[in-house]
Enzyme design. Structure first.
Site, short mmCIF file in Angstrom:
data_model
loop_
_atom_site.label_atom_id
_atom_site.label_comp_id
_atom_site.label_asym_id
_atom_site.label_seq_id
_atom_site.Cartn_x
_atom_site.Cartn_y
_atom_site.Cartn_z
CG HIS A 124 -2.22 -0.37 0.95
ND1 HIS A 124 -2.31 -1.90 0.90
CD2 HIS A 124 -3.53 0.10 0.33
CE1 HIS A 124 -3.83 -1.99 0.77
NE2 HIS A 124 -4.61 -1.69 0.43
CE LYS B 74 -6.95 -10.44 11.07
NZ LYS B 74 -7.00 -10.24 11.86
#
Lengths: 176, 278
Positions: free
Chosen positions: A36, A101
């Site tokens: 990222h 999650k």
């Protein structure tokens, strides 16, 4: 269970609502913390990204090594919240779906609504089970990052739950 | 009598423990999950629990890691004072981790420098050593995933604190973790000692067998916390239901008249550990 395919298009995204079970098929890209960081660096310096973000789905995942005779090792989701600081820029660049999650910040819920995107929950801590839904896997970018590299996965009916829908509604009761 | 244990023996044992802990879910954890599954009435939560149980079965059968986060290896040693180690103990342990993790196709998740990061490898493990009486070496191996490790909490309470405040702090730590750290959790709690020692106790508490005997006082506090935490309605994947926490384990130690350290070390539903005695 609702079946959906990648790349995600807005019409389909608008049919999904928080809490709904879906089976996702097509191409997804793994990316976690370091990937990222690099994607954002590329975006801010105007470099071309390693893949087309338009309609793309990113899976917050760093799989184990591939055991002999298997397509992939255990490949469950990692905690999404750590990716929150990078997410708005990716959504702005065309990212439509994220799989991970746990909850997301208020800012992300707002950004998902603004960019008409969707956040999915994968069964957390079920990496062995999820490997069964991966039909192809190959390292795609930043291979030197090892488990943190971007992998291109072809998945079939990957079992997910809509975590945050395009209206910014979350299935998880957020304490923050 | 001094008993000699070779470094090779330790390496081999640690390698086996890495595989056992990462591929086979602890039987007591499986029992807890099955019990939680059978009493769950929230349909989505029940399905999530079913997947967790299926995942453990697949991992065992196919020798796959239960979870892709094969953790930071944490090793607890109880070294008998009648044991002489032939070779380098720490090197032997780290070599065992390398061997086991490679063999099991586990993930390299450890960066050599916390600040500059760099390429990830398997080691070093975090190693805690207790010297005890006897001529044996007991090795407990804990696979600590960082989804849950990141949610650890420490608070230095005043000695005059009401027990209710301590309970609220522990419940709050779980509430803050929310759905991020793979509930249903096992909550390790360390009470007493110093700040660092309370943290160590909280982690050590995770190694205890869930059904192991403990003092009445601790047992009472554990079950009261379990009830409170399960009222949070977080549930597996954050989908709600009764199973936010599977067990609370508390370890205590004497402390100073001026303080009361309390540490919380959360673990995900895949509590992975294995023990061997040489």
């Amino acid at each position: 269970m609702k079946k959906i395919n990648t790349p995600l298009v807005e019409n389909e995204i608008k049919k999904l609502s928080a809490g709904q079970e879906v089976a996702l098929s097509g191409i997804i890209y793994t990316a976690r913390d370091q990937a990222h960081k690099r994607l954002i660096q590329a975006l801010t310096t105007g470099k071309s990204l390693s893949f087309d973000l338009k309609g793309a789905v990113i899976y917050y995942c760093g799989p184990t090594q591939r055991p002999k005779g298997k397509i992939i090792g255990a490949c469950g989701p990692t905690t999404s919240r750590r990716m929150d600081e990078f997410t708005p820029a990716l959504l702005k660049a065309g990212l439509k779906g994220m799989i991970g999650k746990g909850g997301r910040s208020k800012e992300i819920r707002t950004a998902i609504k603004r960019f008409k995107a969707v956040y999915f929950l994968a069964p957390a801590g079920c990496g062995a089970l999820l490997s069964k839904y991966v039909k192809k896997a190959r390292p795609y970018a930043f291979a030197e990052l090892g488990p943190e590299a971007i992998y291109k996965l072809k998945v079939k009916e990957f079992p997910l739950i809509v975590g945050i829908d395009y209206k910014g509604r979350s299935v998880i009761n957020e304490p923050f | 009598m001094i008993r000699t244990i070779s470094a090779q023996k330790i390496t081999g044992t640690v390698a086996d423990l890495c595989l056992k802990a990462n591929l086979v879910l602890r039987p007591d954890m499986l029992l807890l999950l099955e019990a939680a599954h059978s009493r769950e009435s929230n349909k989505k939560a029940k399905k999530a629990l079913e997947m967790i149980i299926r995942n453990a079965r697949i991992a065992k059968r196919e020798k796959l890691a239960i979870c892709q986060d094969t953790g930071m290896p944490v090793v607890f040693l109880e070294l008998g004072n009648g044991v002489r180690i032939k070779g380098d103990l720490k090197k032997a342990i780290n070599k065992g981790v390398e061997k086991g993790y490679k063999k099991g196709y586990l993930r390299s998740s450890i960066v050599a420098d916390a600040l500059s990061r760099g390429k990830a490898g398997y080691t070093p493990a975090v190693i805690h050593t207790d010297i005890v009486r006897g001529d044996k070496l007991k090795i407990a191996f804990l696979v600590k995933g960082f989804g849950c490790e990141n949610k650890s909490a420490l608070r230095m309470f005043n000695p005059t604190v009401e027990p209710g405040q301590i309970k609220r702090f522990i419940v709050e730590a779980v509430k803050k973790a929310g759905a991020d750290a793979c509930p249903p959790y096992v909550v390790g709690v360390g009470i007493g000692g110093t700040a660092d020692y309370a943290c160590l106790l909280a982690k050590k508490a995770l190694l205890r067998r869930i059904y192991a005997k403990r003092s009445t006082l601790n047992a009472k506090l554990e079950s009261s916390l379990l009830r409170e935490i399960n009222k949070l309605n977080i549930g597996p994947m954050g989908l709600g239901g009764r199973a936010t926490c599977l067990a609370v384990k508390i370890l205590t130690y004497p402390t100073h008249i001026a303080g009361l350290p309390v540490a919380v070390n959360l673990n995900c539903h895949a509590l992975r550990s294995a023990v061997a005695t040489i």
